[in-house]
Design a protein around this motif. Structure first.
Motif, PDB file in Angstrom:
ATOM      1  N   THR A  92      58.092  66.400 -16.208  1.00  0.00           N
ATOM      2  CA  THR A  92      57.727  66.402 -14.792  1.00  0.00           C
ATOM      3  C   THR A  92      56.303  65.867 -14.641  1.00  0.00           C
ATOM      4  O   THR A  92      55.472  66.001 -15.537  1.00  0.00           O
ATOM      5  N   GLY A  93      56.031  65.235 -13.496  1.00  0.00           N
ATOM      6  CA  GLY A  93      54.697  64.735 -13.188  1.00  0.00           C
ATOM      7  C   GLY A  93      54.319  65.144 -11.782  1.00  0.00           C
ATOM      8  O   GLY A  93      55.176  65.170 -10.884  1.00  0.00           O
ATOM      9  N   GLY A  94      53.032  65.461 -11.571  1.00  0.00           N
ATOM     10  CA  GLY A  94      52.653  66.007 -10.282  1.00  0.00           C
ATOM     11  C   GLY A  94      51.333  65.530  -9.729  1.00  0.00           C
ATOM     12  O   GLY A  94      50.613  64.727 -10.336  1.00  0.00           O
ATOM     13  N   VAL A  95      51.023  66.074  -8.554  1.00  0.00           N
ATOM     14  CA  VAL A  95      49.784  65.744  -7.845  1.00  0.00           C
ATOM     15  C   VAL A  95      48.557  66.177  -8.642  1.00  0.00           C
ATOM     16  O   VAL A  95      47.471  65.610  -8.493  1.00  0.00           O
ATOM     17  N   ASP A  96      48.713  67.159  -9.516  1.00  0.00           N
ATOM     18  CA  ASP A  96      47.586  67.630 -10.333  1.00  0.00           C
ATOM     19  C   ASP A  96      47.194  66.650 -11.428  1.00  0.00           C
ATOM     20  O   ASP A  96      46.248  66.900 -12.179  1.00  0.00           O
ATOM     21  N   GLY A  97      47.923  65.524 -11.547  1.00  0.00           N
ATOM     22  CA  GLY A  97      47.613  64.522 -12.569  1.00  0.00           C
ATOM     23  C   GLY A  97      48.189  64.847 -13.932  1.00  0.00           C
ATOM     24  O   GLY A  97      47.978  64.104 -14.891  1.00  0.00           O
ATOM     25  N   ASN A  98      48.949  65.952 -14.033  1.00  0.00           N
ATOM     26  CA  ASN A  98      49.479  66.392 -15.320  1.00  0.00           C
ATOM     27  C   ASN A  98      50.932  65.961 -15.506  1.00  0.00           C
ATOM     28  O   ASN A  98      51.673  65.788 -14.537  1.00  0.00           O
ATOM     29  N   ILE A  99      51.322  65.829 -16.780  1.00  0.00           N
ATOM     30  CA  ILE A  99      52.723  65.679 -17.171  1.00  0.00           C
ATOM     31  C   ILE A  99      53.082  66.899 -18.003  1.00  0.00           C
ATOM     32  O   ILE A  99      52.312  67.303 -18.888  1.00  0.00           O
ATOM     33  N   ILE A 100      54.233  67.494 -17.709  1.00  0.00           N
ATOM     34  CA  ILE A 100      54.681  68.665 -18.478  1.00  0.00           C
ATOM     35  C   ILE A 100      56.056  68.365 -19.059  1.00  0.00           C
ATOM     36  O   ILE A 100      56.961  67.930 -18.338  1.00  0.00           O
ATOM     37  N   VAL A 101      56.186  68.549 -20.378  1.00  0.00           N
ATOM     38  CA  VAL A 101      57.443  68.313 -21.083  1.00  0.00           C
ATOM     39  C   VAL A 101      58.068  69.676 -21.398  1.00  0.00           C
ATOM     40  O   VAL A 101      57.468  70.503 -22.097  1.00  0.00           O
ATOM     41  N   HIS A 102      59.270  69.919 -20.859  1.00  0.00           N
ATOM     42  CA  HIS A 102      59.957  71.206 -20.992  1.00  0.00           C
ATOM     43  C   HIS A 102      61.116  71.104 -21.973  1.00  0.00           C
ATOM     44  O   HIS A 102      61.821  70.101 -22.002  1.00  0.00           O
ATOM     45  N   ASN A 103      61.306  72.175 -22.719  1.00  0.00           N
ATOM     46  CA  ASN A 103      62.488  72.359 -23.540  1.00  0.00           C
ATOM     47  C   ASN A 103      63.260  73.541 -22.960  1.00  0.00           C
ATOM     48  O   ASN A 103      62.754  74.669 -22.951  1.00  0.00           O
ATOM     49  N   PRO A 104      64.482  73.321 -22.436  1.00  0.00           N
ATOM     50  CA  PRO A 104      65.214  74.421 -21.816  1.00  0.00           C
ATOM     51  C   PRO A 104      65.414  75.623 -22.731  1.00  0.00           C
ATOM     52  O   PRO A 104      65.575  76.751 -22.253  1.00  0.00           O
TER      53      PRO A 104
END
Length: 598
Positions: A541-553
């Motif tokens: 996911t990518g957001g307004v905070d400038g961060n990318i977060i990679v999730h493992n379900p």
């Protein structure tokens, strides 16, 4: 625990404004050049421009940046009159000093040859220029004589030291020092003086004006020596520079030309012709060793060839406005991006080489992109959808007008679905087969893996699930969320659907029942985009905070956070290139690739 590294950055082009010159900074070692876009300073290798670095510590838009003659520092000035001096040695670019010399936009910066003094000019209230010591900020003279903002300045590289400035009052001033004081007013131009530059040996300087004239002066006395052409250009001169050996002068103009002149006889040597559109106006230039660069109003960076003046040896393309849309070609290695200016570019994911889709395309912001077979499908704020052949890289002859403004597009086989403000629209090939009114504003859309379901997200904080059957949509279920839906993505294995919303959440649903499994609040602001890896093991996911977060379900509570992936900018789109590489684009106009080690 997964880790990440920055694989590559495909840099933004310079942000240009019609009628305003662009200043290119040059590394004294002749290796790098730099320019600005938004709050970023972009540093690129001239021989290998895919190698770049980005400085993002200004809180407002940066207007100009220049290397010190020592090469150890860069001074960058912004629209609020602030100047930051930072080192070039450390990857972190440690701040050495910060000053506020002017009350308005800084338009140009020049260093003394010993890298101890700096002159800045631009807009202001009490003054339009300032000369100060790099280490202390103490004044070493006053820039007097101008009644309007100053566009350009330069510092003589040899004794006796001189400063020359060029302003919107149609005048240039000549100062002696240090401490610097007014010596002479030069009134040869009849319009804005856009640029002034000394020769490297300090024996001459040249000024270029908006009326197309270029004058040459003696470096110590400012006595006029002559004029290039009569006039040099038919359009305004925006930038000029001397060759490294001072034997030639390069000028660029709004008449869509660059010209090369003999610095001693003032004779015209070569004319470089560009295109015929407004975007082909030339607004900046630099001469770095064997490389001659100009900047077009489009932001394109042209590498000129003296032996073939009608064809640059290379043109650096890309975007200089926020990138709003991103998709991957069916070959798995070509990336397509669309920006707020309406342009669509295609990139080789490995080399970074790119070009623009040609022909008459969209007239305003690209909202979303998807690929189906040989078709690149694009939607725009001009209320149209276009089908472009990936093979030809040329826009089709016509655009299909939509009933309301489109926000998101998805495709499955021959079927294309568009979420619009008031409608959801289905197309079979390039033929509209259904226009179904919505009771909400459509904001996101995705087909399930088998194409049997269509998920439409809205500003009503719901995901509406429709069964797709023979060009009809039947609403089967709604999923309630706590914020307007921004994006939806199905895992390729058909096990999950993920959404993201304006209330900084990413939600995971298990199929086929769409039962809610998790929600993530690791972003600190709105989440704009979500994308699954091809092997369905992770989503990003990518957001307004400038961060990318990679999730493992399967390990929900410990995601990989790429903090400041696009620093001082929001991430507009994320996409998996393959199982180990995430691509991101942002408001900063940069395209980045991140290697994820699981």
């Amino acid at each position: 625990m997964p880790t990440y590294s920055l694989r590559s950055t495909f840099a933004t082009l310079p942000r240009t404004t019609r009628g305003r010159p662009i200043v290119i900074g040059v590394d004294p070692k002749g290796k790098n050049f730099l320019y600005t876009n938004g709050s970023s300073v972009i540093i690129r290798e001239v021989a290998n421009p895919s190698k770049c670095d980005i400085y993002t510590e200004h809180s407002v838009n940066v207007s100009v940046a220049q290397y010190s003659p020592s090469g150890f520092y860069i001074a960058s000035g912004d629209n609020h009159g602030k100047i930051r001096i930072w080192d070039t040695v450390n990857p972190e670019h440690i701040l050495a000093h910060e000053y506020q010399p002017l009350g308005g936009c800084i338009k140009d910066i020049a260093w003394s040859p010993d890298s101890k003094r700096i002159v800045v000019v631009g807009e202001g209230r009490e003054k339009f220029g300032h000369v100060f010591l790099m280490e202390s900020g103490s004044s070493v003279g006053e820039i007097m004589g101008h009644s309007k903002s100053i566009n350009s300045c330069d510092y003589r590289s040899s004794r006796p030291f001189r400063i020359v400035t060029a302003g919107e009052d149609q005048n240039s001033t000549f100062l002696e020092g240090p401490p610097f004081k007014f010596s002479k007013m030069i009134r040869d131009h009849t319009n804005f003086v856009n640029c002034v530059r000394f020769s490297h040996n300090g024996e001459k300087f040249v000024t270029g004006g908006a009326e197309g004239k270029v004058f040459v002066y003696e470096g110590k006395s400012a006595d006029k020596l002559g004029e290039l052409g009569a006039p040099a250009h038919k359009g305004g001169v925006y930038a000029l520079t001397f060759s490294p050996d001072d034997t030639q002068i390069l000028t660029v103009s709004g008449e869509k030309m660059a010209k090369l002149w003999d610095a001693n006889s003032y004779a015209l040597i070569t004319e470089f012709h560009f295109g015929k559109t407004t975007e082909d106006m030339q607004v900046g230039c630099a001469w770095i060793g064997e490389y001659i660069l100009t900047i077009s109003l489009s932001g394109y960076i042209n590498y000129l060839d003296k032996n073939n003046p009608d064809r640059p040896t290379r043109i650096l393309k890309g975007h200089n406005k926020p990138i709003m849309a991103l998709t991957l070609g069916s070959d798995g290695k070509t990336l397509y991006t669309g920006c707020s200016g309406g342009h669509i570019n295609y990139w080789d994911a490995d080399s970074g080489l790119d070009d623009e889709i040609v022909g008459k395309g969209h007239s305003t912001q690209i909202q979303d992109l998807t690929v189906s077979g040989d078709n690149l499908i694009s939607i725009s704020m001009d209320d149209s959808i276009r089908f472009t052949s990936i093979t030809s890289k040329q826009y089709g002859t016509s655009a299909i007008k939509l009933e309301s403004q489109p926000r998101a597009v998805a495709s499955h086989g021959n079927l294309t679905a568009v979420a619009c403000i008031n409608h959801v629209i289905l197309l079979d090939g390039e033929c509209v087969v259904l226009t179904q009114p919505l009771g909400f504003e459509g904001t996101a859309i995705a087909f399930s893996c088998d194409g049997g379901m269509l998920a439409v997200g809205g500003n009503d904080s719901k995901i509406h699930l429709y069964e797709v059957n023979n060009f009809t949509l039947t609403e089967m279920k709604t999923l309630d969320e706590n914020g307007a839906i921004r994006d939806i993505s199905y895992s390729p294995d058909g096990q999950y659907m993920t959404s993201c919303n304006a209330e900084r959440r990413a939600n995971l649903y298990s199929l086929p029942n769409y039962s809610h499994v998790h929600n993530s609040t690791h972003h600190t602001a709105r989440v704009n985009s979500v994308s699954w890896s091809p092997d369905s093991t992770h989503f990003a996911t990518g957001g307004v905070d400038g961060n990318i977060i990679v999730h493992n379900p399967k390990q929900w509570m410990s995601p990989l956070v790429i903090k400041g992936a696009h620093k001082m900018s929001q991430v507009n789109r994320v996409l998996w290139l393959n199982d180990n590489v995430v691509v991101s684009v942002g408001q900063d106009s940069n395209l980045k690739q991140w290697t994820i080690e699981h």
